[in-house]
Design a protein around this motif. Structure first.
Motif, PDB file in Angstrom:
ATOM      1  N   SER A 230      -4.148   3.398  -1.643  1.00 41.98           N
ATOM      2  CA  SER A 230      -4.540   3.802  -0.240  1.00 41.98           C
ATOM      3  C   SER A 230      -5.785   4.454  -0.071  1.00 41.98           C
ATOM      4  O   SER A 230      -6.537   4.822   0.812  1.00 41.98           O
ATOM      5  CB  SER A 230      -3.538   4.625   0.521  1.00 41.98           C
ATOM      6  OG  SER A 230      -3.025   5.289  -0.376  1.00 41.98           O
ATOM      7  N   ASP A 231      -6.351   5.058  -1.436  1.00 41.38           N
ATOM      8  CA  ASP A 231      -7.821   5.582  -1.448  1.00 41.38           C
ATOM      9  C   ASP A 231      -8.797   4.666  -1.887  1.00 41.38           C
ATOM     10  O   ASP A 231     -10.070   5.040  -2.291  1.00 41.38           O
ATOM     11  CB  ASP A 231      -7.690   6.848  -2.051  1.00 41.38           C
ATOM     12  CG  ASP A 231      -7.168   6.461  -3.626  1.00 41.38           C
ATOM     13  OD1 ASP A 231      -6.642   5.487  -3.963  1.00 41.38           O
ATOM     14  OD2 ASP A 231      -7.252   7.680  -4.207  1.00 41.38           O
ATOM     15  N   ASP A 232      -8.572   3.368  -1.825  1.00 33.65           N
ATOM     16  CA  ASP A 232      -9.526   2.282  -2.237  1.00 33.65           C
ATOM     17  C   ASP A 232      -9.560   1.233  -1.200  1.00 33.65           C
ATOM     18  O   ASP A 232      -9.215   1.547  -0.180  1.00 33.65           O
ATOM     19  CB  ASP A 232      -9.112   1.712  -3.699  1.00 33.65           C
ATOM     20  CG  ASP A 232      -9.027   2.564  -4.711  1.00 33.65           C
ATOM     21  OD1 ASP A 232      -9.783   3.610  -4.770  1.00 33.65           O
ATOM     22  OD2 ASP A 232      -8.133   2.177  -5.594  1.00 33.65           O
ATOM     23  N   ALA A 233     -10.533   0.324  -1.478  1.00 39.58           N
ATOM     24  CA  ALA A 233     -10.823  -0.851  -0.110  1.00 39.58           C
ATOM     25  C   ALA A 233     -10.904  -1.977  -1.006  1.00 39.58           C
ATOM     26  O   ALA A 233     -11.293  -2.340  -2.364  1.00 39.58           O
ATOM     27  CB  ALA A 233     -11.950  -0.050   0.433  1.00 39.58           C
TER      28      ALA A 233
ATOM     29  N   CYS B 262      -9.408   2.182   4.090  1.00 41.84           N
ATOM     30  CA  CYS B 262      -8.493   1.294   3.167  1.00 41.84           C
ATOM     31  C   CYS B 262      -7.858   0.015   4.192  1.00 41.84           C
ATOM     32  O   CYS B 262      -8.013  -0.980   4.055  1.00 41.84           O
ATOM     33  CB  CYS B 262      -7.386   1.807   2.616  1.00 41.84           C
ATOM     34  SG  CYS B 262      -6.068   0.873   1.731  1.00 41.84           S
TER      35      CYS B 262
ATOM     36  N   ILE C 105       0.871  -1.145  -0.008  1.00 40.59           N
ATOM     37  CA  ILE C 105      -0.101   0.026  -0.060  1.00 40.59           C
ATOM     38  C   ILE C 105       0.867   1.176   0.037  1.00 40.59           C
ATOM     39  O   ILE C 105       1.443   1.729   1.084  1.00 40.59           O
ATOM     40  CB  ILE C 105      -1.052  -0.106   1.230  1.00 40.59           C
ATOM     41  CG1 ILE C 105      -1.437  -1.163   1.375  1.00 40.59           C
ATOM     42  CG2 ILE C 105      -1.851   1.173   1.111  1.00 40.59           C
ATOM     43  CD1 ILE C 105      -2.477  -1.331   2.643  1.00 40.59           C
TER      44      ILE C 105
END
Length: 320
Positions: free
Chosen positions: A93-96, A20, A8
């Motif tokens: 790091s802005d996703d999941a 995240c 990440i």
């Protein structure tokens, strides 16, 4: 159990980093290693990350810090070098992740032992944005079909949402080209060329959040220069390809990438001298013998005409 390293990169994501990381610690697959690469983030992203991770003392994680910002490619390369998993997974790091994402991909990797396995993704935000998602019905691709499917745009060029055998880095040297944006296009091309076996999951294993400030949507001359580098590198790497079908698909893929390049060039407020220089630079690339037997698409001809009109000297230019 198959050990997986989730890599990440972290830079200026204070609003999203906890979301995240929460999706990571909720994963059902137990043999996880989490590598956070602090790419000299100027905000409190890492402070939030450390505070969050302190609540999970049993989590196997490490934090690697760049002394200065090096960009996404360098952060991913650093993460790979510090990882120990048999398979690697890139997460922005802005996703999941859905809670069963890694378990689904790991089960497929254990069963098929592919060079990489990928799933589908869900997109949140960005209404009206068209995105190349998974368009494959099959479960496995081998050999040249992997490259062919990539060139047909049957799977997403993002580095994320792919579980990758670390051999592709250690042995095949599929590293990210540092210092550019649009690095995923080039890296995925390398991945398709170097892989012998690819597995596909139809389930959603990634949640992609559209951020309006993304560097790939706010076009600058850096985007244009990077696209030139991507085009030039792919063309240089492809000169040894002799298979007729592969060359045909490759030329069409590159023509489409040039269309994207020209659209970015014409629809953004760049200075005319920069547009002219970039247009000439990329046009020179398409004089390569690789394209001698290819048929230029109609859309490409139309955009070439627009660019020629725009870049041709005006009477005033000639007078000056």
């Amino acid at each position: 159990m198959l050990k997986i390293s989730i890599i990440i990169p972290v830079y200026n994501v204070s609003l999203f980093i906890e979301r995240c990381l929460l999706s990571v610690v909720e994963q059902r697959h137990e043999a996880l290693e989490v590598i956070l690469v602090d790419d000299a983030s100027p905000d409190d992203s890492m402070e939030k990350a450390r505070r969050f991770l302190s609540g999970y003392p049993k989590l196997d994680y490490k934090i690697v810090t760049h002394p200065q910002n090096k960009g996404l490619s360098a952060a991913r390369n650093t993460g790979v070098k510090h990882s120990t998993g048999a398979y690697l997974y890139f997460l922005d790091s802005d996703d999941a992740l859905p809670e069963n994402a890694i378990a689904i991909l790991a089960d497929k990797a254990i069963a098929d032992r592919p060079d990489f396995v990928m799933g589908d993704m869900r997109i949140v935000g960005g209404e009206g944005l068209r995105f190349p998602l998974l368009k494959l019905e099959c479960q496995t691709l081998c050999g040249a079909e992997i490259l062919h499917s990539f060139l047909r745009k049957e799977w997403c060029e993002m580095a994320c949402n792919k579980l990758i055998d670390r051999r592709l880095f250690d042995v095949e040297h599929c590293w990210f080209y540092e210092g550019i944006v649009h690095e995923d296009n080039l890296w995925s091309f390398y991945l398709a060329c170097k892989s012998e076996r690819m597995s596909v999951c139809q389930e959603v294993t990634y949640v992609y959040y559209i951020q309006p400030q993304s560097i790939t949507r706010k076009k600058s001359m850096r985007n244009i220069d990077s696209l030139c580098i991507v085009l030039e590198t792919i063309i240089n790497e492809s000169r040894g390809i002799t298979d007729r079908q592969t060359r045909s698909l490759l030329c069409r893929y590159l023509w489409n990438l040039k269309i994207y390049f020209m659209k970015s060039l014409l629809l953004n407020p760049f200075e005319k001298k920069d547009v002219i220089a970039s247009y000439r630079r990329v046009n020179a690339l398409f004089c390569d013998p690789l394209f001698d037997s290819s048929v230029k698409p109609l859309t490409m001809r139309l955009k070439d005409c627009l660019c020629l009109l725009y870049t041709s000297p005006s009477p005033r230019d000639a007078h000056e």
